[in-house]
Design a protein around this motif. Structure first.
Motif, mmCIF file in Angstrom:
data_model
loop_
_atom_site.group_PDB
_atom_site.id
_atom_site.type_symbol
_atom_site.label_atom_id
_atom_site.label_comp_id
_atom_site.label_asym_id
_atom_site.label_seq_id
_atom_site.Cartn_x
_atom_site.Cartn_y
_atom_site.Cartn_z
ATOM 1 N N GLU A 292 23.803 12.684 45.723
ATOM 2 C CA GLU A 292 22.933 12.059 44.709
ATOM 3 C C GLU A 292 22.678 10.575 44.996
ATOM 4 O O GLU A 292 21.761 9.976 44.431
ATOM 5 C CB GLU A 292 23.566 12.209 43.322
ATOM 6 C CG GLU A 292 24.740 11.291 43.024
ATOM 7 C CD GLU A 292 26.053 11.689 43.716
ATOM 8 O OE1 GLU A 292 27.038 10.950 43.571
ATOM 9 O OE2 GLU A 292 26.069 12.749 44.382
ATOM 10 N N VAL A 293 23.476 9.990 45.877
ATOM 11 C CA VAL A 293 23.352 8.561 46.173
ATOM 12 C C VAL A 293 22.283 8.342 47.252
ATOM 13 O O VAL A 293 22.288 8.995 48.289
ATOM 14 C CB VAL A 293 24.707 7.975 46.646
ATOM 15 C CG1 VAL A 293 24.539 6.523 47.084
ATOM 16 C CG2 VAL A 293 25.746 8.080 45.532
ATOM 17 N N ARG A 294 21.367 7.414 46.999
ATOM 18 C CA ARG A 294 20.341 7.065 47.978
ATOM 19 C C ARG A 294 20.872 5.986 48.915
ATOM 20 O O ARG A 294 21.635 5.112 48.483
ATOM 21 C CB ARG A 294 19.075 6.551 47.288
ATOM 22 C CG ARG A 294 18.553 7.464 46.202
ATOM 23 C CD ARG A 294 18.091 8.803 46.744
ATOM 24 N NE ARG A 294 17.548 9.633 45.689
ATOM 25 C CZ ARG A 294 17.109 10.869 45.863
ATOM 26 N NH1 ARG A 294 17.148 11.427 47.048
ATOM 27 N NH2 ARG A 294 16.630 11.565 44.845
ATOM 28 N N ILE A 295 20.454 6.060 50.175
ATOM 29 C CA ILE A 295 20.967 5.149 51.193
ATOM 30 C C ILE A 295 19.836 4.293 51.736
ATOM 31 O O ILE A 295 18.869 4.804 52.307
ATOM 32 C CB ILE A 295 21.617 5.922 52.353
ATOM 33 C CG1 ILE A 295 22.716 6.851 51.832
ATOM 34 C CG2 ILE A 295 22.174 4.954 53.397
ATOM 35 C CD1 ILE A 295 23.194 7.872 52.861
ATOM 36 N N LEU A 296 19.953 2.974 51.545
ATOM 37 C CA LEU A 296 19.015 2.021 52.141
ATOM 38 C C LEU A 296 19.743 1.240 53.221
ATOM 39 O O LEU A 296 20.675 0.483 52.934
ATOM 40 C CB LEU A 296 18.464 1.063 51.084
ATOM 41 C CG LEU A 296 17.579 -0.068 51.624
ATOM 42 C CD1 LEU A 296 16.310 0.483 52.261
ATOM 43 C CD2 LEU A 296 17.241 -1.075 50.524
ATOM 44 N N VAL A 297 19.358 1.456 54.474
ATOM 45 C CA VAL A 297 19.939 0.702 55.576
ATOM 46 C C VAL A 297 19.356 -0.703 55.563
ATOM 47 O O VAL A 297 18.139 -0.884 55.447
ATOM 48 C CB VAL A 297 19.660 1.381 56.928
ATOM 49 C CG1 VAL A 297 20.074 0.474 58.088
ATOM 50 C CG2 VAL A 297 20.373 2.718 57.016
ATOM 51 N N LEU A 298 20.217 -1.710 55.685
ATOM 52 C CA LEU A 298 19.788 -3.107 55.813
ATOM 53 C C LEU A 298 20.491 -3.662 57.040
ATOM 54 O O LEU A 298 21.691 -3.908 57.019
ATOM 55 C CB LEU A 298 20.154 -3.909 54.565
ATOM 56 C CG LEU A 298 19.644 -5.349 54.530
ATOM 57 C CD1 LEU A 298 18.118 -5.386 54.493
ATOM 58 C CD2 LEU A 298 20.215 -6.102 53.335
ATOM 59 N N SER A 299 19.736 -3.824 58.118
ATOM 60 C CA SER A 299 20.345 -4.098 59.413
ATOM 61 C C SER A 299 19.551 -5.131 60.197
ATOM 62 O O SER A 299 18.383 -5.406 59.905
ATOM 63 C CB SER A 299 20.436 -2.794 60.221
ATOM 64 O OG SER A 299 20.927 -3.028 61.522
ATOM 65 N N MET A 300 20.195 -5.691 61.217
ATOM 66 C CA MET A 300 19.496 -6.554 62.169
ATOM 67 C C MET A 300 18.935 -5.735 63.327
ATOM 68 O O MET A 300 18.167 -6.239 64.144
ATOM 69 C CB MET A 300 20.452 -7.627 62.711
ATOM 70 C CG MET A 300 20.922 -8.624 61.670
ATOM 71 S SD MET A 300 22.013 -9.903 62.368
ATOM 72 C CE MET A 300 20.881 -10.726 63.495
ATOM 73 N N LEU A 301 19.316 -4.463 63.420
ATOM 74 C CA LEU A 301 18.881 -3.595 64.516
ATOM 75 C C LEU A 301 17.449 -3.133 64.267
ATOM 76 O O LEU A 301 17.185 -2.376 63.344
ATOM 77 C CB LEU A 301 19.815 -2.385 64.633
ATOM 78 C CG LEU A 301 21.297 -2.698 64.859
ATOM 79 C CD1 LEU A 301 22.116 -1.423 64.851
ATOM 80 C CD2 LEU A 301 21.491 -3.453 66.169
#
Length: 216
Positions: free
Chosen positions: A75-84
């Motif tokens: 149920e948890v949404r995943i937002l990647v926040l990266s320098m890549l």
């Protein structure tokens, strides 16, 4: 209220993001973690709606964490926040189950929009990545090639329009370049969306990747 947990191995990054979001209505940072394992431990007692996840971390990194989150907390949404910013990392993260991908150089306004978008169950790619990946469409063979036809069923003119969209041109600019009307370009754009079934930039890129339309 959208509940958020920040995951980054650098405390100064977490502090900075928390500060950016503190006054934003509708968003609340309810927890922090410095690794994937710490995040999983935190989720056992602190429910949330969106995790803002770094990829490059010691121990349980982001790439390992994403499938674990999808399995244990779907149920948890995943937002990647990266320098890549390499497209391979973007495609890998989305393929593993991330809902969105943004760069650490993104503005506060775009980060807030990204969080709200993934919380609503929609995919998200930040503008910089979206435009960069779409420009890979230049790697398409000639519009009449078997690869192009098999990939999407787009006409020669639709492929021309798609390429110009990838360059960031507006409908009016494309119309001028192709010596046609803005209404005609809008029709071509709608046909592209219908044929590829890509309702937004993120979906279009996923389609292009799946069909081999993006170069390595």
């Amino acid at each position: 209220m959208i509940r958020i947990i920040l995951i980054d191995d650098h405390a100064i990054i977490r502090d900075g993001i928390r500060s950016l979001l503190r006054e934003e209505p509708g968003l609340e940072v309810v927890g922090e973690a410095s690794s994937g394992q710490e995040l999983l431990n935190t989720l056992a007692t602190t429910p949330c709606d969106v995790v803002v996840l770094d990829l490059n971390m010691p121990g349980t990194d982001g790439f390992t964490t994403i499938p674990l989150l999808r399995e244990r907390h779907p149920e948890v949404r995943i937002l990647v926040l990266s320098m890549l910013d390499n497209e391979r990392y973007v495609v890998q993260a989305i393929g593993l189950g991330a809902s969105g991908y943004a760069l650490k150089s993104t503005s506060r306004a775009e980060l807030v929009y990204a969080i709200n978008t993934v919380a609503a169950g929609q995919p998200y790619l930040c503008t910089v990545i979206g435009l960069a990946l779409l420009q890979k469409l230049h790697s398409l063979k000639s519009p009449g090639s078997a690869t192009a036809k098999a990939a999407s069923g787009l006409s020669k003119r639709e492929l021309e329009v798609l390429t110009l969209i990838a360059e960031g041109l507006t409908n009016a600019e494309i119309a001028d370049k192709l010596f046609t009307s803005k209404r005609t370009i809008e029709t071509h754009r709608q046909n592209i969306i219908e044929k590829t079934q890509a309702k937004n930039t993120a979906a279009l890129i996923k389609f292009a990747v799946s069909q081999g339309m993006l170069a390595d």
